[in-house]
Design a protein around this motif. Structure first.
Motif, short mmCIF file in Angstrom:
data_model
loop_
_atom_site.label_atom_id
_atom_site.label_comp_id
_atom_site.label_asym_id
_atom_site.label_seq_id
_atom_site.Cartn_x
_atom_site.Cartn_y
_atom_site.Cartn_z
N UNK A 59 0.80 -1.25 -0.07
CA UNK A 59 0.01 0.47 0.37
C UNK A 59 1.02 1.42 -0.37
N UNK A 60 0.35 2.24 -0.73
CA UNK A 60 0.27 3.52 -0.34
C UNK A 60 0.51 4.24 0.01
N UNK A 61 0.71 5.45 0.64
CA UNK A 61 -0.36 7.04 1.41
C UNK A 61 0.52 7.62 0.79
N UNK A 62 -0.83 8.40 0.76
CA UNK A 62 -0.89 10.44 -0.19
C UNK A 62 -1.47 11.37 0.44
N UNK A 63 0.05 12.39 1.42
CA UNK A 63 -1.24 13.16 2.18
C UNK A 63 -1.79 14.60 1.15
N UNK A 64 -2.62 15.12 1.21
CA UNK A 64 -3.39 15.64 0.39
C UNK A 64 -3.52 16.72 0.92
N UNK A 65 -2.67 18.52 1.01
CA UNK A 65 -2.70 19.59 1.50
C UNK A 65 -3.36 20.17 0.84
N UNK A 66 -4.59 21.13 1.82
CA UNK A 66 -5.55 21.71 0.68
C UNK A 66 -5.48 23.17 -0.49
#
Length: 352
Positions: A59-66
């Motif tokens: 699995x890969x994990x992504x942080x989406x900044x607003x």
């Protein structure tokens, strides 16, 4: 390989549902920082990483900044079917949804930025709902709903003359803190909202280099969701590790007639140099209210799969729907039919 990206939200934050999503075919989980502190998201991401290890799936994990965006401040849902008039307050104050005339605070308005005028249309979210301004006082407006949907928590808004969210191309303090928080976090990549130039990508990478003293750098994904961003897609694709085509805000910025052309510009630019591109917003949202998906959704998703896009991102389909696993199961079936693969490759390889 086309990766299936699932957005984490209230509907899929339990270990049981997250595990079911992994087994159903999710390759990447997206964590949105617009409504939840980054530290809290990092903790949940660690849990997902451990869960994936338990079931033996990558699995890969992504942080989406607003990014900079006008948002409502409500912490509860508002059913517009029960509202004949409401107040918008542009002072970043808390919302008050009680009483006969609900009051919605709006955050993100800078000094000197205009408020909507009488007669203006205010669009909520990705265009699901709309209000008409019928009165104005200092710092607030009265509005009547033109639709009868349910306004979600802290949704974005747009109106004529609103500050261009991408225009400044400066990191907000919140986004800058989020970039620095990538150090030691479980995230493989970070998404920059409202990217309109390669310079924004390079400045983000410089912040990451300063913060990440050891180990690989996380990938930098440019979210293109304005007409200016689409126009600069060539240079952005050459600089970023990936592109997220954010069709929700893009439609609000381009309007319905130019929307398709802008999407094609982004896809063509990414394809020309081999930059991975993910496509998101309303891929299968009809499953939330109906048993079969809309035919237009099936056609669009199948065509994107056949074209070989790097990823398809589910948002409300997994974050807020009553049955998030159902959407992923369907998307996996479509992938098996129109973009079959026997090799599971990472979307964001590690950077030295």
């Amino acid at each position: 390989m086309t990766h299936i990206v699932a957005t984490v939200g209230p509907a899929c934050s339990s270990r049981e549902v997250l595990g079911d999503l992994l087994k159903a075919g999710v390759d990447v989980f997206r964590f949105t920082a617009s409504k939840t502190p980054v530290a809290e998201l990092a903790s949940l991401a660690e849990e997902v990483r451990g869960l994936a290890g338990d079931v033996g799936l990558p699995v890969e994990l992504v942080l989406d900044l607003p990014g900079a965006k006008l948002r409502l401040t409500n912490e509860a849902y508002l059913d517009l079917a029960d509202v004949s008039e409401l107040v918008l307050r542009f002072d970043d104050s808390p919302s008050d949804l009680t009483g006969p005339v609900p009051s919605l605070g709006v955050s993100g308005l800078g000094p000197g930025d205009p408020c909507p005028q009488v007669g203006d249309l205010v669009v909520i979210g990705d265009g699901e709902d709309a209000l008409r301004i019928v009165g104005q006082t200092a710092g607030s407006c009265r509005a009547v709903p033109l639709t009868t949907g349910v306004v979600g928590i802290r949704r974005g808004i747009s109106f004529p003359g609103a500050r261009d969210a991408g225009g400044a191309q400066e990191f907000t303090p919140y986004d800058l803190a989020g970039l620095r928080a990538m150090t030691g976090s479980p995230f493989d990549a970070v998404v920059l909202s409202f990217t309109e130039s390669a310079d924004l990508v390079e400045r983000a990478r410089a912040v990451l280099r300063e913060s990440v003293r050891e180990g690989p750098l996380p990938s930098v994904v440019a979210k293109i969701e304005t007409a200016a961003g689409a126009a600069a897609a060539d240079e952005i694709a050459r600089s970023a590790d990936g592109i997220l085509l954010g069709r929700g805000d893009l439609l609000l910025d381009t309007g319905p007639v130019e929307f398709h052309a802008a999407c094609c510009r982004v896809l063509d630019a990414a394809r020309a140099i081999g930059c991975p591109v993910l496509v998101g917003t309303q891929l299968l949202t009809s499953l939330a209210v109906g048993w079969l998906p809309h035919r237009s959704e099936l056609a669009t998703v199948s065509e994107l799969l056949a074209d070989g896009v790097a990823g398809l991102m589910l948002a409300e389909e997994t974050a807020g729907a009553t049955d998030p696993v159902r959407a992923v199961t369907l998307l996996t079936g479509l992938r098996d039919r129109y973009a079959p693969t026997t090799v599971r490759t990472p979307l964001f390889p590690s950077h030295p």
